[in-house]
Scaffold this motif. Structure first.
Motif, PDB file in Angstrom:
ATOM      1  N   LEU A 187      25.928  17.217 -57.161  1.00  0.00           N
ATOM      2  CA  LEU A 187      26.567  18.205 -58.044  1.00  0.00           C
ATOM      3  C   LEU A 187      25.695  19.454 -58.244  1.00  0.00           C
ATOM      4  CD1 LEU A 187      29.123  18.414 -59.890  1.00  0.00           C
ATOM      5  CD2 LEU A 187      27.694  17.510 -61.733  1.00  0.00           C
ATOM      6  N   LEU A 188      24.377  19.278 -58.154  1.00  0.00           N
ATOM      7  CA  LEU A 188      23.438  20.351 -58.525  1.00  0.00           C
ATOM      8  C   LEU A 188      23.729  21.699 -57.847  1.00  0.00           C
ATOM      9  CD1 LEU A 188      21.010  21.077 -60.256  1.00  0.00           C
ATOM     10  CD2 LEU A 188      19.523  20.225 -58.462  1.00  0.00           C
ATOM     11  N   PRO A 189      23.900  21.734 -56.506  1.00  0.00           N
ATOM     12  CA  PRO A 189      24.171  23.050 -55.900  1.00  0.00           C
ATOM     13  C   PRO A 189      25.487  23.670 -56.381  1.00  0.00           C
ATOM     14  CG  PRO A 189      24.219  21.301 -54.237  1.00  0.00           C
ATOM     15  CD  PRO A 189      23.746  20.682 -55.492  1.00  0.00           C
ATOM     16  N   LEU A 190      26.456  22.813 -56.728  1.00  0.00           N
ATOM     17  CA  LEU A 190      27.748  23.332 -57.218  1.00  0.00           C
ATOM     18  C   LEU A 190      27.574  23.944 -58.606  1.00  0.00           C
ATOM     19  CD1 LEU A 190      30.010  20.360 -56.068  1.00  0.00           C
ATOM     20  CD2 LEU A 190      29.889  22.626 -55.035  1.00  0.00           C
ATOM     21  N   VAL A 191      26.750  23.299 -59.427  1.00  0.00           N
ATOM     22  CA  VAL A 191      26.477  23.842 -60.771  1.00  0.00           C
ATOM     23  C   VAL A 191      25.738  25.171 -60.634  1.00  0.00           C
ATOM     24  CG1 VAL A 191      25.225  23.455 -62.926  1.00  0.00           C
ATOM     25  CG2 VAL A 191      26.398  21.562 -61.834  1.00  0.00           C
ATOM     26  N   ILE A 192      24.755  25.178 -59.741  1.00  0.00           N
ATOM     27  CA  ILE A 192      23.983  26.413 -59.517  1.00  0.00           C
ATOM     28  C   ILE A 192      24.915  27.537 -59.070  1.00  0.00           C
ATOM     29  CG2 ILE A 192      22.301  27.468 -57.935  1.00  0.00           C
ATOM     30  CD1 ILE A 192      20.776  24.766 -58.050  1.00  0.00           C
ATOM     31  N   TYR A 205      20.861  34.011 -53.954  1.00  0.00           N
ATOM     32  CA  TYR A 205      22.264  34.161 -53.549  1.00  0.00           C
ATOM     33  C   TYR A 205      22.434  33.957 -52.045  1.00  0.00           C
ATOM     34  CZ  TYR A 205      22.382  35.826 -58.274  1.00  0.00           C
ATOM     35  OH  TYR A 205      22.239  35.899 -59.640  1.00  0.00           O
ATOM     36  N   VAL A 206      21.395  34.289 -51.260  1.00  0.00           N
ATOM     37  CA  VAL A 206      21.428  34.031 -49.814  1.00  0.00           C
ATOM     38  C   VAL A 206      21.352  32.521 -49.577  1.00  0.00           C
ATOM     39  CG1 VAL A 206      20.123  34.321 -47.658  1.00  0.00           C
ATOM     40  CG2 VAL A 206      20.400  36.258 -49.202  1.00  0.00           C
ATOM     41  N   ARG A 207      20.484  31.864 -50.333  1.00  0.00           N
ATOM     42  CA  ARG A 207      20.283  30.418 -50.143  1.00  0.00           C
ATOM     43  C   ARG A 207      21.546  29.611 -50.416  1.00  0.00           C
ATOM     44  NH1 ARG A 207      14.268  29.829 -52.836  1.00  0.00           N
ATOM     45  NH2 ARG A 207      13.212  30.990 -51.202  1.00  0.00           N
ATOM     46  N   ARG A 208      22.404  30.126 -51.296  1.00  0.00           N
ATOM     47  CA  ARG A 208      23.609  29.368 -51.646  1.00  0.00           C
ATOM     48  C   ARG A 208      24.574  29.230 -50.468  1.00  0.00           C
ATOM     49  NH1 ARG A 208      24.714  31.731 -57.743  1.00  0.00           N
ATOM     50  NH2 ARG A 208      22.594  31.307 -58.471  1.00  0.00           N
ATOM     51  N   ASN A 209      24.381  30.081 -49.457  1.00  0.00           N
ATOM     52  CA  ASN A 209      25.264  30.016 -48.291  1.00  0.00           C
ATOM     53  C   ASN A 209      24.593  29.289 -47.128  1.00  0.00           C
ATOM     54  OD1 ASN A 209      27.717  30.600 -47.026  1.00  0.00           O
ATOM     55  ND2 ASN A 209      26.837  32.385 -46.003  1.00  0.00           N
ATOM     56  N   ILE A 210      23.427  28.689 -47.413  1.00  0.00           N
ATOM     57  CA  ILE A 210      22.698  27.972 -46.362  1.00  0.00           C
ATOM     58  C   ILE A 210      22.382  26.564 -46.866  1.00  0.00           C
ATOM     59  CG2 ILE A 210      20.602  27.948 -44.935  1.00  0.00           C
ATOM     60  CD1 ILE A 210      20.437  31.019 -45.439  1.00  0.00           C
ATOM     61  N   GLY A 211      22.890  25.562 -46.153  1.00  0.00           N
ATOM     62  CA  GLY A 211      22.560  24.181 -46.515  1.00  0.00           C
ATOM     63  C   GLY A 211      21.231  23.805 -45.879  1.00  0.00           C
ATOM     64  N   VAL A 212      20.396  23.126 -46.638  1.00  0.00           N
ATOM     65  CA  VAL A 212      19.064  22.777 -46.121  1.00  0.00           C
ATOM     66  C   VAL A 212      18.827  21.275 -46.256  1.00  0.00           C
ATOM     67  CG1 VAL A 212      16.575  23.169 -46.362  1.00  0.00           C
ATOM     68  CG2 VAL A 212      18.163  25.044 -46.805  1.00  0.00           C
ATOM     69  N   VAL A 213      18.410  20.660 -45.147  1.00  0.00           N
ATOM     70  CA  VAL A 213      18.010  19.243 -45.186  1.00  0.00           C
ATOM     71  C   VAL A 213      16.587  19.169 -44.654  1.00  0.00           C
ATOM     72  CG1 VAL A 213      18.498  16.916 -44.352  1.00  0.00           C
ATOM     73  CG2 VAL A 213      20.385  18.503 -44.759  1.00  0.00           C
ATOM     74  N   LEU A 214      15.716  18.561 -45.436  1.00  0.00           N
ATOM     75  CA  LEU A 214      14.315  18.475 -45.027  1.00  0.00           C
ATOM     76  C   LEU A 214      13.960  17.040 -44.667  1.00  0.00           C
ATOM     77  CD1 LEU A 214      12.890  20.668 -47.918  1.00  0.00           C
ATOM     78  CD2 LEU A 214      13.321  21.399 -45.584  1.00  0.00           C
ATOM     79  N   GLN A 215      12.794  16.892 -44.051  1.00  0.00           N
ATOM     80  CA  GLN A 215      12.346  15.554 -43.656  1.00  0.00           C
ATOM     81  C   GLN A 215      12.229  14.658 -44.891  1.00  0.00           C
ATOM     82  OE1 GLN A 215       9.004  15.703 -40.975  1.00  0.00           O
ATOM     83  NE2 GLN A 215       8.380  13.628 -41.545  1.00  0.00           N
ATOM     84  N   ASN A 219      28.419  22.670 -50.865  1.00  0.00           N
ATOM     85  CA  ASN A 219      28.738  24.064 -51.211  1.00  0.00           C
ATOM     86  C   ASN A 219      29.515  24.757 -50.099  1.00  0.00           C
ATOM     87  OD1 ASN A 219      28.344  25.446 -53.546  1.00  0.00           O
ATOM     88  ND2 ASN A 219      26.153  25.785 -53.251  1.00  0.00           N
ATOM     89  N   ARG A 220      29.810  24.013 -49.010  1.00  0.00           N
ATOM     90  CA  ARG A 220      30.475  24.526 -47.816  1.00  0.00           C
ATOM     91  C   ARG A 220      29.764  25.760 -47.264  1.00  0.00           C
ATOM     92  NH1 ARG A 220      36.442  23.775 -50.399  1.00  0.00           N
ATOM     93  NH2 ARG A 220      36.334  21.527 -50.554  1.00  0.00           N
ATOM     94  N   PRO A 221      28.497  25.586 -46.893  1.00  0.00           N
ATOM     95  CA  PRO A 221      27.756  26.737 -46.370  1.00  0.00           C
ATOM     96  C   PRO A 221      28.194  27.062 -44.945  1.00  0.00           C
ATOM     97  CG  PRO A 221      26.422  24.766 -46.200  1.00  0.00           C
ATOM     98  CD  PRO A 221      27.702  24.353 -46.871  1.00  0.00           C
TER      99      PRO A 221
END
Lengths: 219, 289
Positions: free
Chosen positions: A101-106, A76-86, A154-156
């Motif tokens: 769509l995946l994070p929105l479904v989650i 639930y914490v992760r849903r408010n944090i957008g992550v972009v990796l190398q 997800n608009r984090p």
């Protein structure tokens, strides 16, 4: 507000990745982390969405101590944090829109609203009209843009990126840096780990240079 | 609630896609499940048919009292009077030796008496009781044997009881076999799902990065196991029906040769639904562990 309070991270074998980090990042701030390989940039970023836990010290996100969260509470914490990796970590057997769509479904968004958000996100990263394409057909820069769209759809309130411009040619790298700048202008707290600070200079971010797990300088 | 249903629908569609992506592997796993399920399911159907046959042939348990060959009318009446005084008696009827011979001829077994000039069959009383308590039957048998002019007393239900005991034993063995094969199916599903998890490792990791809960990640795998179970159940059902259709004619021919009417019947819709449901539940369980 993101707070690192005396945070240390040791790995098995005695390697010290972070050594007593004290750091406060205000909401809406843009921070660029730099330093040589192994300085602790990635480890510092990984502690924010609790991908890893500190060996000692406290990491707080908006008043919540994420270092002591239960395993069940972490998603639930992760849903408010957008992550972009190398590495973009896209799903290559799914279309671009399905990836975004995946994070929105989650997060449990209704299908109609999720579809609208996906379209808006694609437009924002300059890939409108390419929803049905698959990641394998995109260039490295375009794949990274899909990963960014997935991170912010997800608009984090917080967006973290670990070397998002690595392996990209300068033109693509500038575009990607521009996207992060625009998110920050929209009020999102942005933390980027990069070897190339110059890409982000236009937005006058706070620059933190790490060395051997410690904060060397801060501007 | 609506969102919960939507998430299950998505997981269901995803599971279907994953099954469809590996049609050969899916078919093999479903076949393993189907064959393993068909064994106990077929066994139960067979036992049901044998039970029905036993019920049809035996009717209510009876006692047959065979009289001496040289009895006259008065002696027969004396036995009848004795019978009228027996407690717990439901009914009795007299079958004369001529009538017995006629019945034997009608059943197609008259040839066995072909070489014998006189009717060798005795006069008899067929008795039914209000109770089917085996002990009461035994007590009455012992009592009737001592009556004058009674040559032999036979409990017609004895072989049915032995058959029932055998069927009970077979049912218990079938239950043990079902539990064993059910356990094997759970392991098969567990292994298939484990391979699926390895295949979907990247997707699972990405989902975790994006904030997916364990429940969200597991949901498509539960559907995957359940759907594979349903496929296995349907294959088992097809195998059982196929077996029945294949056996129907040979069994009918054997039955006709013995002058008996036998019609094999397969599982009804409730049993079919139960078989598929159990298979789905085993698939689901294989995922849960």
């Amino acid at each position: 507000m993101i707070i690192f309070d005396s945070v240390t991270k040791n790995y098995p074998g005695g390697y010290v990745a972070l050594d007593g980090i004290n750091l406060e990042i205000a909401p809406g701030e843009m921070v660029v982390l730099s330093g040589h390989s192994g300085a602790g940039k990635s480890t510092l970023l990984k502690l924010i969405p609790a991908f890893e836990r500190p060996s000692s010290g406290i990491v707080q996100i908006n008043g919540q101590n994420v270092s002591s969260l239960s395993r069940r509470a972490i998603p639930y914490v992760r849903r408010n944090i957008g992550v972009v990796l190398q590495e973009t970590r896209l799903l290559f057997d799914r279309s671009i829109s399905d990836n975004i769509l995946l994070p929105l479904v989650i997060n449990g968004h209704p299908p109609g609203e999720a579809g609208r958000r996906v379209s808006a996100a694609l437009e924002r990263v300059g890939l409108a009209g390419r929803e049905k394409e698959f990641p394998a057909g995109l260039s490295g820069g375009e794949q990274q843009r899909v990963a960014i769209a997935r991170a912010f759809v997800n608009r984090p309130s917080i967006l973290i990126a670990d070397e998002p411009t690595a392996h990209l040619d300068p033109a693509y790298a500038s575009e990607i840096a521009g996207l992060f700048g625009s998110f920050n202008e929209a009020g999102v707290t942005v933390l980027v780990a990069t070897h190339d600070i110059s890409l982000f200079r236009y937005w006058s971010p706070r620059q933190i240079i790490l060395d051997h797990g410690r904060i060397l300088t801060e501007q | 609630m609506l969102n919960w249903l939507y998430l299950h629908f998505r997981a269901f569609v995803l599971a279907l896609k994953r099954l469809g992506k590996q049609p050969f592997g899916t078919l093999l796993s479903a076949l393993v499940m189907g064959i393993a399920l068909a064994l106990p399911a077929g066994g139960y159907v067979l036992l049901d048919n044998v039970s029905a046959l036993a019920r049809g042939v035996s009717g209510a348990p009876e006692i047959s009292i065979f009289l001496n060959n040289d009895v006259d009318f008065a002696q027969i009446e004396a036995v009848r009077r004795n019978l009228e005084n027996v407690p717990h008696l439901a009914d009795f009827r007299f079958v004369s030796r001529d009538e017995a011979l006629k019945q034997l001829e009608e059943s197609g077994l008259g040839d066995v008496l072909g070489g014998i000039p006189a009717n060798p069959l005795p006069d008899a009383f067929i008795v039914t009781l209000q109770s089917d308590d085996p002990e009461l039957f035994e007590v009455l048998k012992a009592e009737m044997k001592d009556w004058p002019d009674v040559a032999h007393v036979q409990l017609d239900s004895a072989w049915v009881k032995r058959l029932a005991a055998l069927l009970e034993l077979a049912r218990t063995m079938m239950l043990a076999l079902s539990v064993l094969l059910g356990f094997a199916l759970v392991i098969v599903t567990f292994n298939t799902v484990r391979l699926q998890i390895l295949t979907q490792k990247n997707e699972i990791e990405v989902s975790r990065l994006l904030g997916a809960t364990d429940r969200f990640i597991r949901r498509p795998f539960y559907w995957f196991g359940g759907l594979q179970g349903v496929l296995g159940g349907l294959i088992a059902l097809g195998a059982v029906w196929g077996g029945i259709e294949a056996l129907r004619e040979p069994v009918a021919k054997v039955a006709e040769a013995y002058g008996v009417m036998i019609s094999l019947s397969g599982p009804d819709w409730r049993e079919s639904l139960a078989l598929v449901g159990i298979a789905a539940a085993l698939g689901w369980l294989g995922t849960a562990i």
